[in-house]
Design a protein around this motif. Structure first.
Motif, short mmCIF file in Angstrom:
data_model
loop_
_atom_site.label_atom_id
_atom_site.label_comp_id
_atom_site.label_asym_id
_atom_site.label_seq_id
_atom_site.Cartn_x
_atom_site.Cartn_y
_atom_site.Cartn_z
N ALA A 11 18.70 45.68 26.15
CA ALA A 11 17.12 45.60 26.11
C ALA A 11 16.64 44.70 25.36
O ALA A 11 15.38 44.19 25.39
CB ALA A 11 16.90 46.95 25.64
N TRP A 12 17.25 43.74 24.71
CA TRP A 12 16.86 42.77 23.83
C TRP A 12 16.88 41.29 24.75
O TRP A 12 16.38 40.12 24.20
CB TRP A 12 17.61 42.43 22.58
N LEU A 13 17.71 41.04 25.77
CA LEU A 13 17.84 40.21 26.61
C LEU A 13 16.69 40.02 27.26
O LEU A 13 15.90 40.93 27.75
CB LEU A 13 18.97 40.10 27.50
N PRO A 14 16.25 38.73 27.76
CA PRO A 14 14.92 38.31 28.57
C PRO A 14 14.98 38.99 29.84
O PRO A 14 14.02 39.23 30.61
CB PRO A 14 14.95 37.02 28.68
N PHE A 15 16.18 39.44 30.39
CA PHE A 15 16.24 39.80 31.83
C PHE A 15 15.46 41.06 31.97
O PHE A 15 14.77 41.41 32.95
CB PHE A 15 17.64 39.75 32.41
N TYR A 16 15.69 41.91 31.02
CA TYR A 16 15.06 43.32 31.00
C TYR A 16 13.66 43.38 30.97
O TYR A 16 12.78 44.00 31.62
CB TYR A 16 15.66 44.11 29.78
N GLY A 17 12.94 42.32 30.22
CA GLY A 17 11.76 41.79 29.98
C GLY A 17 11.13 41.44 31.37
O GLY A 17 9.87 41.71 31.55
N THR A 18 11.76 40.58 32.08
CA THR A 18 11.30 40.14 33.31
C THR A 18 11.41 40.85 34.67
O THR A 18 10.67 41.19 35.57
CB THR A 18 11.93 38.81 33.92
N VAL A 19 12.30 42.26 34.64
CA VAL A 19 12.56 42.91 35.57
C VAL A 19 12.44 44.53 35.28
O VAL A 19 11.59 45.21 36.03
CB VAL A 19 14.02 42.85 36.41
N GLY A 20 13.26 44.82 34.35
CA GLY A 20 13.28 46.31 33.93
C GLY A 20 12.05 46.88 33.30
O GLY A 20 11.43 47.99 33.90
N PHE A 21 11.42 46.05 32.37
CA PHE A 21 10.48 46.67 31.85
C PHE A 21 9.06 46.86 32.62
O PHE A 21 8.67 47.87 32.61
CB PHE A 21 9.89 45.78 30.62
N PRO A 22 8.95 45.86 33.42
CA PRO A 22 7.59 45.96 34.41
C PRO A 22 7.98 47.20 35.14
O PRO A 22 6.83 48.03 35.40
CB PRO A 22 7.63 44.58 35.00
N VAL A 23 9.14 47.19 35.77
CA VAL A 23 9.38 48.26 36.53
C VAL A 23 8.97 49.68 36.13
O VAL A 23 8.64 50.66 36.73
CB VAL A 23 10.73 48.46 37.38
N GLU A 24 9.64 49.82 34.94
CA GLU A 24 9.53 51.04 34.06
C GLU A 24 7.94 51.15 33.73
O GLU A 24 7.71 52.54 33.78
CB GLU A 24 10.25 51.18 32.90
N LEU A 25 7.26 50.34 33.68
CA LEU A 25 5.82 50.70 33.20
C LEU A 25 5.17 50.97 34.55
O LEU A 25 4.40 52.00 34.41
CB LEU A 25 5.36 49.09 32.80
#
Length: 71
Positions: A11-25
């Motif tokens: 969750a702290w890596l940049p990959f989650y911020g570019t893919v996972g977080f926007p999808v969950e949002l």
């Protein structure tokens, strides 16, 4: 699927911020106005700053080693 420490680290890596977080949002998994959204945007900002500093450092190092003169 993974142990909790792997999920927390990912969750702290940049990959989650570019893919996972926007999808969950966008899918509504995260509630609007929650502190988790602010937290994830803060992590993205931190990564942006870290990668910008790394880019500038590497650019300067590369320009010291390589120079070209156009004609």
């Amino acid at each position: 699927m993974f142990p909790s420490w792997v999920e927390k680290t990912a969750a702290w890596l940049p990959f989650y911020g570019t893919v996972g977080f926007p999808v969950e949002l966008l899918t509504g998994k995260l509630e609007l106005g929650s502190s988790e959204i602010f937290h994830n945007f803060a992590i993205q900002l931190i990564w942006l700053i870290v990668l910008l500093v790394m880019f500038r450092f590497m650019w300067r190092q590369g320009m010291k080693k390589y120079g070209a003169v156009g004609g």
